[in-house]
Scaffold this active site. Structure first.
Site, short mmCIF file in Angstrom:
data_model
loop_
_atom_site.label_atom_id
_atom_site.label_comp_id
_atom_site.label_asym_id
_atom_site.label_seq_id
_atom_site.Cartn_x
_atom_site.Cartn_y
_atom_site.Cartn_z
N ASN A 160 31.11 1.04 -10.14
CA ASN A 160 32.55 1.13 -10.38
C ASN A 160 33.25 0.82 -9.08
OD1 ASN A 160 32.78 2.25 -13.24
ND2 ASN A 160 31.24 3.57 -12.27
N GLU A 161 33.66 -0.42 -8.95
CA GLU A 161 34.24 -0.92 -7.70
C GLU A 161 35.71 -0.53 -7.62
OE1 GLU A 161 32.36 -1.85 -5.52
OE2 GLU A 161 30.78 -3.19 -6.21
#
Ligand code: F6R
Length: 636
Positions: A160-161
């Protein structure tokens, strides 16, 4: 900020700092094992959320040990992994599925049907339904009991950037540039890293009943400080964990080093004013106020929350002077000691003179890049300087260079009529191998041999330029490195014995080594630990206890100024000479095979770093030098 904030007010998540990653990992493994045991005892299932990467490796090792030695059974454990690159074949070297089997599942009694890992081989049309099923499967089991996480330098958890919201579920995502750069070392080159992955979402992670986030080593220090001390933001998905009710951040000294409680302990509570902290605080204040040390006033100390420190000394004047003198004494143009001088306050002893010094260089060019100026001084000041190249560096040479040197060999043998037939045969063999495009890099032994020779030749040329005698150049070719690929073998006693043998032969008074712990799995850290182990094993010999070990900081980072124990100034001419020594490493010039994340050439990075150190000393009120190379002593 005054002295009124304590750790709890500054840190927004529970944090535990362990002495080492081993200790922290053992803690997590024990927690997991005790949950599994109690669930097994009541015939209930345990649902674990698992991560890949370097952070959980020792947790897995410990769980395997619990299984093998204590009979911990995983028969009723169901696992969900966080993520997988997309696309990714399950048997690829970099596949997270392969990683999990190699590091855990192959060694425990888990049922294959209980293992869930996002599938990197899905057809694009099947991804959405696969992801929805993944989340429903977790939900159906009542959620994850314990989720373990690492953290990326981008602030990601799972993949989850930055930009991922708290509502995200399992899905296909694009990887952040920083993540791709960090993954480059596993894929040989940045361009080979898939730019997408399937990851569990933030929502899915946050729903877990208990979360352990592990971060080891200095490279994680910046992102950890943000996740722990700054507010919740989708720019840093790990910060969402501040909303979780049962989360623990497990850190070691490196990853915790930028937390306020370590960076500015005087701001977070009562500070133990040991000499190191005193120096650190005064330097901090001088830099913050942009004043040289001797110009700091009682007012400055008061405004900086450092009144308790001034009280120890009675006045700002006495405190300033004490710290100024300490810093002044780190500066020396005599890295091997100044003959005949009173050495009570000098970094190195005056006697014996000349000294025997060994410069350890992990790769064939670190010696000149990181300490070329000091190296030149040692030789010029008459010391017996040995250089030990720890690894061959053979994977970092372009095929084209190997081709060019083979052309030279052929031309040489023809021109002088030497062994023409044999050389021609070898030439065709090598160039044939180089043409084989199925080869990834130069993994064939013969090609690697030539590439290694190219780097050896460059190192010899740099040594010759610096005035080192050829008999004092040692190529250790440590076996751990010789895998022909980016992935290295673990260090073994064979590596350590090679270092020990050299040390016993030379019996140095001084050792220089690359103290780069920035990347704990990188070649520099591995090489340093091998030296430490060799020293440990030689401790019984009297000469070793009389040997000073000086650490230059490898790669592109410099020691914090409060850590520097020897600062060797370089004149403009010396800096130029150092540059020329670096130029001898032609295979690494312009654009090398492994440039890292920095666009500058190696010599430029080295000069920028050495000039920055000189500037810092200058700003603190010391003589203005062109450049400075810095060292920290390792006290064993
Ligand atoms: C791995 C994962 C990632 C890593 C993170 C840290 O499954 O989801 O979030 O945990 O990139 O990687 P390491 O531990 O290698 O520093």
């Amino acid at each position: 900020m005054g002295n009124s904030m304590n750790n709890k007010q500054i840190e927004r998540v529970p944090v535990r700092v362990f002495k080492s990653r081993e200790e922290g990992s053992k803690y997590v493994a024990r927690e997991i094992a005790s949950l599994i045991r109690s669930r097994n005892a009541s015939n209930k299932k345990t649902v674990l959320g698992l991560a890949t990467g370097s952070s959980p490796l020792e947790v897995y090792r410990e769980l395997i040990r619990f299984h093998k030695e204590d009979g911990l059974s995983f028969k009723d454990v169901i696992t969900f992994n966080l993520d997988e690159y997309y696309p990714m074949k399950p048997d690829s070297d970099q596949s997270y599925r392969r990683f999990m089997y190699e590091h855990l599942f192959n060694h425990i009694d888990i049922a294959r049907e209980n293992v869930n890992i996002p599938d990197g081989t899905l057809a694009p049309d099947d991804i959405d339904s696969f992801c929805a099923d993944y989340d429903s499967a977790i939900e159906a089991l009542g959620g994850i009991d314990i989720q373990i996480l690492g953290i990326g330098r981008s602030g990601h958890i799972g993949f989850n950037e930055p930009g991922s919201t708290i509502a995200t579920e399992t899905r296909l995502v694009n990887l952040d540039e920083v993540t791709i750069e960090d993954a480059a070392k596993d894929f040989g080159h940045k361009d080979n890293v898939p730019f997408r992955a399937i990851t569990m979402g933030v929502k899915s992670i946050i729903k877990s009943k208990k979360v352990f986030l592990m971060a080891w080593g200095e490279p994680k220090a910046d992102v950890i400080r943000k996740a722990v001390e700054e507010g919740v933001t989708d720019e840093l998905p790990a910060s969402y964990l501040q909303h979780h009710e049962d989360v623990l951040f497990l850190l070691d000294k490196g990853s915790a080093s930028k937390l306020s409680r370590f960076e500015y302990p005087w701001l977070t509570g009562i500070c133990d004013w040991n000499p190191y902290m005193q120096k650190k605080a005064v330097i901090w204040l001088a830099r913050k106020t942009k004043k040289p040390v001797l110009k700091l006033t009682e007012e400055d100390y008061k405004a900086g929350g450092l009144t308790s420190l001034v009280r120890l000394y009675g006045s700002a004047y006495d405190l300033n002077l004490s710290i100024y003198n300490q810093l002044q004494r780190t500066i020396t143009g005599w890295p091997g000691g100044k003959p005949g001088a009173d050495d009570k306050t000098r970094p190195e002893r005056s006697n014996p003179f000349p000294k025997r010094s060994i410069v350890f260089s992990p790769h064939p060019d670190d010696d000149v890049i990181s300490m070329g100026g000091t190296f030149l001084r040692l030789v010029e000041q008459g010391h017996e300087v040995h250089v030990a190249y720890q690894t061959s560096g053979n994977i970092a040479v372009f095929d084209d260079d190997a081709h060019r040197f083979s052309d030279f060999m052929l031309g040489f043998s023809k021109k002088f009529g030497v062994a023409e037939k044999e050389i021609e045969g070898l030439y065709h063999q090598v160039t044939g191998l180089l043409k084989d495009t199925r080869r990834k890099g130069g993994e064939h032994e013969m090609v690697l041999g030539i590439k290694g020779l190219i780097r050896q030749g460059e190192a010899i040329s740099a040594c010759r330029f610096c005035g080192v005698e050829e008999s004092n150049i040692h190529f250790l070719n440590l076996p751990f490195y010789e895998t022909g690929s980016v992935k290295k073998s673990p260090v073994s006693q064979a590596d350590i014995d090679i270092i020990k043998q050299l040390l016993q032969e030379v019996r140095p008074h001084q050792i220089y080594a690359a103290g780069d712990l920035h990347d704990p799995h990188g070649t520099h850290a591995v090489c340093l630990n091998a030296i430490f182990e060799a020293i440990e094993q030689l401790k019984g010999e009297s000469w070793i206890n009389d040997c000073y070990v000086w650490l230059y900081r490898g790669a592109w980072h410099e020691w914090d100024i409060e850590d520097i124990e020897m600062a060797v100034p370089l004149s403009p001419e010396e800096l130029m000479k150092k540059r020329k020594a670096i130029f001898k490493h032609q295979s690494q010039k312009d654009s090398p095979v492994f440039p890292g994340k920095d666009k500058r050439e190696f010599w430029q990075r080295a000069e920028d770093r050495n000039r920055a150190t000189a500037r810092l000393y200058d700003e603190l009120g010391f003589t203005e030098y062109e450049a400075i190379e810095a060292f920290k002593r390792y006290h064993f």
